[in-house]
Each structure stands twice: as structure tokens, then as C-alpha cells.
Scaffold this motif. Structure first.
Motif, PDB file in Angstrom:
ATOM      1  N   ILE A  92       0.837  -1.185   0.000  1.00 50.23           N
ATOM      2  CA  ILE A  92       0.000   0.000   0.000  1.00 50.23           C
ATOM      3  C   ILE A  92       0.879   1.245   0.000  1.00 50.23           C
ATOM      4  O   ILE A  92       1.838   1.335   0.751  1.00 50.23           O
ATOM      5  CB  ILE A  92      -0.924   0.016   1.241  1.00 50.23           C
ATOM      6  N   THR A  93       0.509   2.203  -0.841  1.00 52.88           N
ATOM      7  CA  THR A  93       1.156   3.508  -0.865  1.00 52.88           C
ATOM      8  C   THR A  93       0.172   4.491  -0.268  1.00 52.88           C
ATOM      9  O   THR A  93      -0.990   4.528  -0.668  1.00 52.88           O
ATOM     10  CB  THR A  93       1.506   3.930  -2.305  1.00 52.88           C
ATOM     11  N   TYR A  94       0.623   5.288   0.691  1.00 51.57           N
ATOM     12  CA  TYR A  94      -0.245   6.275   1.348  1.00 51.57           C
ATOM     13  C   TYR A  94       0.266   7.682   1.080  1.00 51.57           C
ATOM     14  O   TYR A  94       1.452   7.966   1.236  1.00 51.57           O
ATOM     15  CB  TYR A  94      -0.296   6.014   2.852  1.00 51.57           C
ATOM     16  N   GLU A  95      -0.647   8.551   0.694  1.00 51.81           N
ATOM     17  CA  GLU A  95      -0.332   9.963   0.444  1.00 51.81           C
ATOM     18  C   GLU A  95      -1.464  10.797   1.045  1.00 51.81           C
ATOM     19  O   GLU A  95      -2.570  10.840   0.491  1.00 51.81           O
ATOM     20  CB  GLU A  95      -0.203  10.206  -1.053  1.00 51.81           C
ATOM     21  N   VAL A 128      -3.743   4.543  -1.231  1.00 48.76           N
ATOM     22  CA  VAL A 128      -4.671   5.163  -0.295  1.00 48.76           C
ATOM     23  C   VAL A 128      -4.217   6.603  -0.148  1.00 48.76           C
ATOM     24  O   VAL A 128      -3.042   6.866   0.136  1.00 48.76           O
ATOM     25  CB  VAL A 128      -4.651   4.446   1.076  1.00 48.76           C
ATOM     26  N   CYS A 129      -5.146   7.521  -0.388  1.00 44.08           N
ATOM     27  CA  CYS A 129      -4.741   8.922  -0.336  1.00 44.08           C
ATOM     28  C   CYS A 129      -5.880   9.803   0.143  1.00 44.08           C
ATOM     29  O   CYS A 129      -7.032   9.394   0.156  1.00 44.08           O
ATOM     30  CB  CYS A 129      -4.241   9.380  -1.700  1.00 44.08           C
ATOM     31  N   GLY A 130      -5.496  10.999   0.527  1.00 37.04           N
ATOM     32  CA  GLY A 130      -6.469  11.990   0.955  1.00 37.04           C
ATOM     33  C   GLY A 130      -6.263  13.288   0.210  1.00 37.04           C
ATOM     34  O   GLY A 130      -5.158  13.587  -0.245  1.00 37.04           O
ATOM     35  N   GLU A 131      -7.331  14.039   0.070  1.00 38.78           N
ATOM     36  CA  GLU A 131      -7.255  15.367  -0.536  1.00 38.78           C
ATOM     37  C   GLU A 131      -8.383  16.219   0.017  1.00 38.78           C
ATOM     38  O   GLU A 131      -9.532  15.791   0.066  1.00 38.78           O
ATOM     39  CB  GLU A 131      -7.341  15.297  -2.059  1.00 38.78           C
ATOM     40  N   LEU A 132      -8.046  17.426   0.420  1.00 35.63           N
ATOM     41  CA  LEU A 132      -8.986  18.341   1.045  1.00 35.63           C
ATOM     42  C   LEU A 132      -9.852  19.104   0.038  1.00 35.63           C
ATOM     43  O   LEU A 132     -11.056  19.255   0.224  1.00 35.63           O
ATOM     44  CB  LEU A 132      -8.200  19.352   1.905  1.00 35.63           C
ATOM     45  N   SER A 133      -9.270  19.559  -1.043  1.00 38.67           N
ATOM     46  CA  SER A 133      -9.929  20.487  -1.958  1.00 38.67           C
ATOM     47  C   SER A 133     -11.025  19.846  -2.808  1.00 38.67           C
ATOM     48  O   SER A 133     -10.806  18.845  -3.484  1.00 38.67           O
ATOM     49  CB  SER A 133      -8.881  21.112  -2.883  1.00 38.67           C
ATOM     50  N   GLY A 151      -7.539   1.460  -5.218  1.00 35.41           N
ATOM     51  CA  GLY A 151      -7.263   2.101  -3.939  1.00 35.41           C
ATOM     52  C   GLY A 151      -8.454   2.837  -3.380  1.00 35.41           C
ATOM     53  O   GLY A 151      -9.599   2.605  -3.765  1.00 35.41           O
ATOM     54  N   ILE A 152      -8.142   3.749  -2.467  1.00 37.34           N
ATOM     55  CA  ILE A 152      -9.157   4.524  -1.760  1.00 37.34           C
ATOM     56  C   ILE A 152      -8.731   5.991  -1.756  1.00 37.34           C
ATOM     57  O   ILE A 152      -7.567   6.299  -1.492  1.00 37.34           O
ATOM     58  CB  ILE A 152      -9.330   4.043  -0.304  1.00 37.34           C
ATOM     59  N   VAL A 153      -9.683   6.882  -2.042  1.00 36.86           N
ATOM     60  CA  VAL A 153      -9.445   8.321  -1.963  1.00 36.86           C
ATOM     61  C   VAL A 153     -10.367   8.891  -0.892  1.00 36.86           C
ATOM     62  O   VAL A 153     -11.590   8.766  -0.989  1.00 36.86           O
ATOM     63  CB  VAL A 153      -9.707   9.018  -3.319  1.00 36.86           C
ATOM     64  N   PHE A 154      -9.760   9.481   0.130  1.00 39.77           N
ATOM     65  CA  PHE A 154     -10.507  10.149   1.190  1.00 39.77           C
ATOM     66  C   PHE A 154     -10.586  11.630   0.838  1.00 39.77           C
ATOM     67  O   PHE A 154      -9.555  12.295   0.720  1.00 39.77           O
ATOM     68  CB  PHE A 154      -9.814   9.977   2.546  1.00 39.77           C
ATOM     69  N   HIS A 155     -11.807  12.137   0.680  1.00 40.71           N
ATOM     70  CA  HIS A 155     -12.014  13.543   0.340  1.00 40.71           C
ATOM     71  C   HIS A 155     -12.343  14.283   1.625  1.00 40.71           C
ATOM     72  O   HIS A 155     -13.460  14.205   2.131  1.00 40.71           O
ATOM     73  CB  HIS A 155     -13.152  13.677  -0.675  1.00 40.71           C
TER      74      HIS A 155
END
Length: 186
Positions: A92-95, A128-133, A151-155
């Protein structure tokens, strides 16, 4: 010299870049045949070079909120260097602050090329990553989906663990030649 701004707007079927985030989400969540058509048009335009973030210049010039959200792009050379330092392996790569995905794409591309094309299985290399905008998430989802990334994108806000939405990207056939489907989970 290509005019990236007008060419991307044309491929998305919009007249102004402020329309891009909403249009991209409509493409990604709408008719599958239309989504594939747009993906193929982008792949042709960029000559199937999936090694970098196509939206870097477009987004930075038109959408980045440098003043309020401190949205700056990691230069491609730095993304490549960090990816090479991390190496490539299964897992898993997390950003937590993915932006439009430049660092993730560079890392994914190096992982993908470290394995023979026939042996590469996208579902063995989850992102697996997150982004605020709100404006950035559609570009990120587009970038991951067109590359067949699972993967998964957390907004939302990764520091506060508060999310507006969570998107699951699935490569249905676990194939390096397939696009990812996007399911909004939350």
C-alpha cells in the motif's frame, strides 16, 4: 506547441476551466461508454504517456489555491526522485495530501515498470490517499482511474480525520490494461 488549457477544455466538452471539476465528476460517475471515450481521447492526446500528471500545468494555472490552501505542486523531478528512493514493492502507498496525484503517479509508474507488464497486478499495489480540496478531487480520481489504479481516496481533512466522501477505485479484472471503476462509499 500544444495549448493544454484549451485542449483539455475541448476534450472535457467545456468552455471555461472553472467548469472542469464538476464535468470530470459527471464523466467519472456517468455513462461508462462516455467515460471510456473521454479516457481514450486523453490517452491519444498525451500519446499514452501515463508516467506523469497531465493536469499539473492546467490545474496549477487555473485551480490551485496557493494563498488559502497552500496548494503547490511537487516538481516532476522531485516526484521521480522520491519514488526511486522509496523503491518498488507490493503493498500500500499512502499519500495524505495527494493533490491531483503527481507524486502518486510517479511512484505508481516506477512500481509498474519494475515488474513485467504481464505479471503486474494493480490490486497488489493499492493506493490510499487523501485530498482536502473540492476542486482537486475530481482531477485526482480521473488520474487514478485512467491508469487502472486500485485504492481509496478520502475527500476531506486528513489531519482532523473528517471526510466529505470516500471513493473506492477498483480494477475489476486486475489488469494493467483496464481502467478503474469509482464507487462513492460515503
Amino acid at each position: 506547441m500544444k495549448n493544454i488549457l484549451s485542449d483539455i477544455n475541448r476534450m472535457l466538452g467545456i468552455t471555461d476551466s472553472y467548469q472542469a471539476p464538476e464535468k470530470i465528476m459527471n464523466i467519472l460517475t456517468g455513462d461508462e461508454k462516455e467515460c471510456i471515450r473521454v479516457f481514450k481521447e486523453f490517452l491519444n492526446y498525451f500519446k499514452c504517456d501515463i508516467s506523469y500528471d497531465w493536469f499539473h500545468e492546467y490545474f496549477e494555472d487555473e485551480h490551485a489555491d496557493r494563498k488559502n490552501n497552500k496548494q503547490d505542486f511537487t516538481p516532476k523531478c522531485l516526484s521521480t526522485l522520491v519514488s526511486k528512493l522509496l523503491g518498488s514493492d507490493t503493498g500500500i502507498t499512502y499519500e495524505p495530501t495527494a493533490g491531483t496525484g503527481g507524486m502518486l503517479i510517479s511512484n505508481w509508474y516506477n512500481h509498474r515498470n519494475a515488474i513485467s507488464f504481464i505479471d503486474y497486478k494493480p490490486n497488489d499495489h493499492l493506493i490510499v490517499c487523501g485530498e482536502l480540496s473540492d476542486k482537486t478531487v475530481p482531477f485526482l480520481l480521473f488520474n487514478l482511474s485512467i491508469r487502472g489504479i486500485s485504492g481509496i481516496v478520502f475527500h476531506g481533512d486528513t489531519l482532523r480525520n473528517e471526510y466529505k466522501a470516500v471513493y473506492i477505485l477498483t480494477n475489476r479484472f486486475n489488469s494493467p490494461c483496464d481502467f478503474s471503476t469509482i464507487t462513492k462509499w460515503k
